[in-house]
Design a protein around this motif. Sequence first.
Motif, PDB file in Angstrom:
ATOM      1  N   ALA A 105      23.059 -12.487  -8.452  1.00 30.15           N
ATOM      2  CA  ALA A 105      21.472 -11.966  -9.559  1.00 30.15           C
ATOM      3  C   ALA A 105      20.715 -12.665  -8.746  1.00 30.15           C
ATOM      4  CB  ALA A 105      21.520 -12.724 -10.548  1.00 30.15           C
ATOM      5  N   MET A 106      19.350 -11.994  -9.239  1.00 30.00           N
ATOM      6  CA  MET A 106      17.818 -11.812  -8.348  1.00 30.00           C
ATOM      7  C   MET A 106      16.651 -12.134  -9.428  1.00 30.00           C
ATOM      8  SD  MET A 106      18.613  -8.866  -5.600  1.00 30.00           S
ATOM      9  CE  MET A 106      18.899  -7.782  -6.905  1.00 30.00           C
ATOM     10  N   HIS A 107      16.107 -12.527  -9.472  1.00 25.96           N
ATOM     11  CA  HIS A 107      14.777 -13.066 -10.581  1.00 25.96           C
ATOM     12  C   HIS A 107      13.312 -13.126  -9.445  1.00 25.96           C
ATOM     13  CE1 HIS A 107      13.607 -13.188 -14.526  1.00 25.96           C
ATOM     14  NE2 HIS A 107      11.938 -14.724 -14.016  1.00 25.96           N
ATOM     15  N   VAL A 108      12.406 -12.732 -10.206  1.00 22.95           N
ATOM     16  CA  VAL A 108      11.195 -12.348  -9.202  1.00 22.95           C
ATOM     17  C   VAL A 108       9.987 -12.703 -10.529  1.00 22.95           C
ATOM     18  CG1 VAL A 108       9.429 -11.135  -7.577  1.00 22.95           C
ATOM     19  CG2 VAL A 108      12.155 -10.983  -7.268  1.00 22.95           C
ATOM     20  N   ASP A 109       9.023 -13.634 -10.454  1.00 23.43           N
ATOM     21  CA  ASP A 109       8.292 -14.001 -11.080  1.00 23.43           C
ATOM     22  C   ASP A 109       7.330 -13.481 -10.196  1.00 23.43           C
ATOM     23  OD1 ASP A 109       9.535 -15.226 -13.282  1.00 23.43           O
ATOM     24  OD2 ASP A 109      10.356 -16.797 -12.543  1.00 23.43           O
ATOM     25  N   LEU A 110       5.850 -12.346 -10.931  1.00 24.46           N
ATOM     26  CA  LEU A 110       4.953 -12.288 -10.543  1.00 24.46           C
ATOM     27  C   LEU A 110       3.580 -12.702 -11.068  1.00 24.46           C
ATOM     28  CD1 LEU A 110       5.710  -8.998  -9.255  1.00 24.46           C
ATOM     29  CD2 LEU A 110       5.801 -10.950  -7.626  1.00 24.46           C
ATOM     30  N   PRO A 111       2.061 -13.120 -10.408  1.00 22.60           N
ATOM     31  CA  PRO A 111       1.731 -13.034 -11.293  1.00 22.60           C
ATOM     32  C   PRO A 111       0.877 -12.337 -12.810  1.00 22.60           C
ATOM     33  CG  PRO A 111       0.867 -13.376  -9.341  1.00 22.60           C
ATOM     34  CD  PRO A 111       2.426 -12.982  -9.320  1.00 22.60           C
ATOM     35  N   ALA A 112       0.194 -12.554 -13.830  1.00 21.76           N
ATOM     36  CA  ALA A 112       0.296 -11.485 -14.445  1.00 21.76           C
ATOM     37  C   ALA A 112      -0.631  -9.875 -13.467  1.00 21.76           C
ATOM     38  CB  ALA A 112      -0.498 -12.297 -15.850  1.00 21.76           C
ATOM     39  N   ALA A 113      -0.333  -9.425 -14.591  1.00 27.02           N
ATOM     40  CA  ALA A 113      -1.059  -7.746 -13.884  1.00 27.02           C
ATOM     41  C   ALA A 113      -1.657  -7.374 -12.474  1.00 27.02           C
ATOM     42  CB  ALA A 113      -2.782  -7.889 -14.334  1.00 27.02           C
ATOM     43  N   THR A 114       0.038  -7.931 -11.885  1.00 25.29           N
ATOM     44  CA  THR A 114       0.588  -7.989 -10.779  1.00 25.29           C
ATOM     45  C   THR A 114       0.751  -6.343 -11.032  1.00 25.29           C
ATOM     46  OG1 THR A 114       0.260  -9.929  -9.932  1.00 25.29           O
ATOM     47  CG2 THR A 114       1.230  -8.773  -8.227  1.00 25.29           C
ATOM     48  N   GLY A 115       0.426  -5.506  -9.275  1.00 25.14           N
ATOM     49  CA  GLY A 115       0.962  -3.957  -9.252  1.00 25.14           C
ATOM     50  C   GLY A 115       2.174  -4.173  -8.886  1.00 25.14           C
ATOM     51  N   LEU A 116       3.254  -3.320  -9.138  1.00 23.69           N
ATOM     52  CA  LEU A 116       4.342  -3.546  -8.216  1.00 23.69           C
ATOM     53  C   LEU A 116       4.772  -1.940  -7.815  1.00 23.69           C
ATOM     54  CD1 LEU A 116       7.395  -4.742  -8.388  1.00 23.69           C
ATOM     55  CD2 LEU A 116       7.523  -3.962 -11.104  1.00 23.69           C
ATOM     56  N   SER A 117       5.066  -2.193  -6.365  1.00 20.29           N
ATOM     57  CA  SER A 117       5.921  -1.292  -6.219  1.00 20.29           C
ATOM     58  C   SER A 117       7.413  -1.413  -6.067  1.00 20.29           C
ATOM     59  CB  SER A 117       5.188  -1.196  -4.613  1.00 20.29           C
ATOM     60  OG  SER A 117       5.869   0.342  -3.939  1.00 20.29           O
ATOM     61  N   LEU A 118       7.846  -0.619  -6.088  1.00 22.66           N
ATOM     62  CA  LEU A 118       9.757  -1.580  -6.623  1.00 22.66           C
ATOM     63  C   LEU A 118      10.195  -0.801  -5.965  1.00 22.66           C
ATOM     64  CD1 LEU A 118      11.704  -3.281  -6.787  1.00 22.66           C
ATOM     65  CD2 LEU A 118      11.692  -2.499  -9.958  1.00 22.66           C
ATOM     66  N   THR A 153      16.295   2.973  -7.634  1.00 18.67           N
ATOM     67  CA  THR A 153      15.299   2.871  -8.990  1.00 18.67           C
ATOM     68  C   THR A 153      13.730   2.413  -8.456  1.00 18.67           C
ATOM     69  OG1 THR A 153      16.483   1.672 -10.546  1.00 18.67           O
ATOM     70  CG2 THR A 153      14.587   1.422 -10.550  1.00 18.67           C
ATOM     71  N   THR A 154      12.525   3.957  -8.422  1.00 16.18           N
ATOM     72  CA  THR A 154      11.777   3.530  -8.435  1.00 16.18           C
ATOM     73  C   THR A 154      11.065   3.196  -9.195  1.00 16.18           C
ATOM     74  OG1 THR A 154      11.285   5.451  -7.928  1.00 16.18           O
ATOM     75  CG2 THR A 154      12.485   4.978  -6.205  1.00 16.18           C
ATOM     76  N   VAL A 155       9.790   2.108  -8.955  1.00 14.08           N
ATOM     77  CA  VAL A 155       8.991   1.979 -10.367  1.00 14.08           C
ATOM     78  C   VAL A 155       7.487   2.052  -9.239  1.00 14.08           C
ATOM     79  CG1 VAL A 155       7.949   0.485 -11.296  1.00 14.08           C
ATOM     80  CG2 VAL A 155      10.095   0.759 -11.618  1.00 14.08           C
ATOM     81  N   ASP A 156       6.558   2.592  -9.804  1.00 17.57           N
ATOM     82  CA  ASP A 156       5.387   1.992  -8.735  1.00 17.57           C
ATOM     83  C   ASP A 156       4.283   2.261  -9.335  1.00 17.57           C
ATOM     84  OD1 ASP A 156       2.953   2.729  -7.055  1.00 17.57           O
ATOM     85  OD2 ASP A 156       3.422   4.469  -6.291  1.00 17.57           O
ATOM     86  N   GLU A 157       3.339   1.235  -9.974  1.00 15.78           N
ATOM     87  CA  GLU A 157       2.260   0.689 -10.568  1.00 15.78           C
ATOM     88  C   GLU A 157       1.804   0.320  -9.968  1.00 15.78           C
ATOM     89  OE1 GLU A 157       5.457  -0.284 -14.451  1.00 15.78           O
ATOM     90  OE2 GLU A 157       4.533  -1.399 -14.081  1.00 15.78           O
ATOM     91  N   ARG A 158       0.743   0.801  -9.569  1.00 19.32           N
ATOM     92  CA  ARG A 158      -0.557   0.319  -8.525  1.00 19.32           C
ATOM     93  C   ARG A 158      -1.338   0.315  -8.996  1.00 19.32           C
ATOM     94  NH1 ARG A 158       1.939   1.462  -2.251  1.00 19.32           N
ATOM     95  NH2 ARG A 158       2.666   3.355  -3.354  1.00 19.32           N
ATOM     96  N   ASP A 159      -2.587  -1.090  -9.418  1.00 18.81           N
ATOM     97  CA  ASP A 159      -3.945   0.030 -10.253  1.00 18.81           C
ATOM     98  C   ASP A 159      -5.055  -1.467  -8.875  1.00 18.81           C
ATOM     99  OD1 ASP A 159      -5.834   0.444 -11.140  1.00 18.81           O
ATOM    100  OD2 ASP A 159      -5.704  -0.652 -12.998  1.00 18.81           O
ATOM    101  N   GLY A 160      -5.622  -1.320  -8.145  1.00 21.51           N
ATOM    102  CA  GLY A 160      -6.273  -1.993  -7.755  1.00 21.51           C
ATOM    103  C   GLY A 160      -5.870  -2.563  -6.196  1.00 21.51           C
TER     104      GLY A 160
END
Length: 277
Positions: free
Chosen positions: A199-212, A236-243
């Motif tokens: 299993a893989m788990h990734v914690d990121l700072p709040a409001a960080t953009g994500l390109s997955l 699976t692709t996720v593109d949530e970039r803002d800044g």
Amino acid sequence: MATRSWIVPGPQEHDVEHVTALRVQLVAGAVSVQAHDAAHVHVAVEEVTGNPLEIDVEDGRLTIGYPFLGWDGWVKRLRSFRSSDTARVRVLVPRATAVTLATAVADAAVEGVHEDVSLMTAGARVRAQGCRGAASVKSASGGVEVLDHDGPVRVSTAAGRTTLVGNLPRVEVTSVAGAVSVSTTSRTSMVDLATVSGAMHVDLPAATGLSLTARTVSGAVTVDGADRRAPGLGATTVDERDGQDVCFLTARSVSGSLAVVRETRAVDRPAAAEDRA
């Protein structure tokens, strides 16, 4: 610079000047390396059972280990090596000392070093804490911890849990069966994870953009608790970039799940039940 060496059949202590790199190779026992503010290296050999150790200093590199094993090709030798040779070694080094530790089943730990760190083991636990620079870890079956780290991390392991915490601008992890947990405070990062069943788990700072981009056969993919896995066997692709604050995350697995969580603060996360491997 002249070569100096000592044969160490039992407990001894040595102070060594003008060292810029340390490497330690053990079979069983334990080795700990801790940074201090002095200019010299302090070596404390606390136990030796079986063959004696050798301490060697040449051109600024201090080596502690067994000459008959050699250094090149240590993985093949140590995986098949059967011996009662045991040593417990504690080393204090200046912070700007590059450190390489290689063991068969001796636990290895390094703390507070501000240069590159390399940890290699066939079947022991390895830990780096409070270090800076690049960290590289290779393990066959031992657990891996890189905590409070500042710099890139690369890990290759077959089994055993991998836990990485700190300001991690770049992370590369390849694991067969071990769970992987990454907690980074870096707001711009590149994370590349590959497992078979871990299993893989990734914690990121709040409001960080994500390109997955995630490819799994049967593992779940969640982002902030929401199911984001694409139907079928497609990526699976996720593109949530803002800044400019973006984590570029690539994950590959057969049955291992991926969970990405953006929190106020990336912290060391206790192992979930499904992660314990």
